[in-house]
Motif scaffolding. Sequence first.
Motif, PDB file in Angstrom:
ATOM      1  N   ILE A  71     -15.529  58.910  66.252  1.00 43.48           N
ATOM      2  CA  ILE A  71     -16.325  59.855  67.046  1.00 43.48           C
ATOM      3  C   ILE A  71     -16.686  61.083  66.201  1.00 43.48           C
ATOM      4  O   ILE A  71     -17.851  61.496  66.153  1.00 43.48           O
ATOM      5  N   ARG A 111     -15.950  57.315  73.032  1.00 41.11           N
ATOM      6  CA  ARG A 111     -15.141  58.265  73.797  1.00 41.11           C
ATOM      7  C   ARG A 111     -14.328  57.544  74.868  1.00 41.11           C
ATOM      8  O   ARG A 111     -13.159  57.903  75.126  1.00 41.11           O
ATOM      9  N   SER A 139     -10.835  58.104  67.414  1.00 43.12           N
ATOM     10  CA  SER A 139     -10.970  59.555  67.314  1.00 43.12           C
ATOM     11  C   SER A 139     -11.719  59.948  66.048  1.00 43.12           C
ATOM     12  O   SER A 139     -12.646  60.790  66.072  1.00 43.12           O
TER      13      SER A 139
END
Length: 267
Positions: free
Chosen positions: A219, A246, A216
């Motif tokens: 990204i 993702r 997370s």
Amino acid sequence: MTEPVGFYKSTYGNFGAEVLAAVRAETYGRDIGQNSWLTAEEQKRFGRDLALAPDRRLLEVACGSGGPALFLAETFGVPVTGIDISEAGVAAANAAAAERNLAARAAFKGVDATGALPFADQSFDAVQCIDAINHLRDRPAVLAEWRRVLRPGGLLLYTDPIVVTGILTSEEIATRSSIGFFLFVPEGENQRLLGAAGFELLRHDDVTGNEVETSSRWIAAREKHRDELIAIEGAETYEGTQAFLRTVHALSASRRLSRHLFVARRG
């Protein structure tokens, strides 16, 4: 191995770029030169699991650009040999070792870890492989080779970040493996293969949480530095890497693909 997204080539070839250092810092909190789901605190815990010390020799398989291996050499005083198939990664690792005055304690070699390793029997007290065993084609042969280079009673620690623990689509599998060759292994298979190879399993933990959180942040960090990354990676590699990350996040957050830790002793 094929690398259709160009992930490793770009990462190791541009390792010293300021933007990649910024992305690592924002992804991991503490940048130790890692390139997986590994945090500094987790690596320190793994070092304790391996009982690392100055009088023990460590082999790091798939060492990449050498960051975690150098971190262990500094933290525990352990002599480290790192191997990786990436010439750019090995070059970056040796340069970092020299820059940090660790060349006497840490050496890195270009080796294809899918085959026989260029080390004598019982050369090491510990073997570590973080988030990379899934790239090695013949797991029984790989485990047998790791056992060969370990002394009796030596310790093995590895993480498998793609243990199959749920339902996957063909599209998800394709994107999750878009950066190279991958082995998707069902739950329980690592334990079986370790036993068959002559290892005693000491510890097995689900460490998927690190993968969820790290993916997370990775990204978000890459999105923040999008233009700078495209300038060095190209738009195709940037977009392909984002799609890969993702998918990693979606599959690990839903626990359909899990990251498992294994610590075992050579019998």
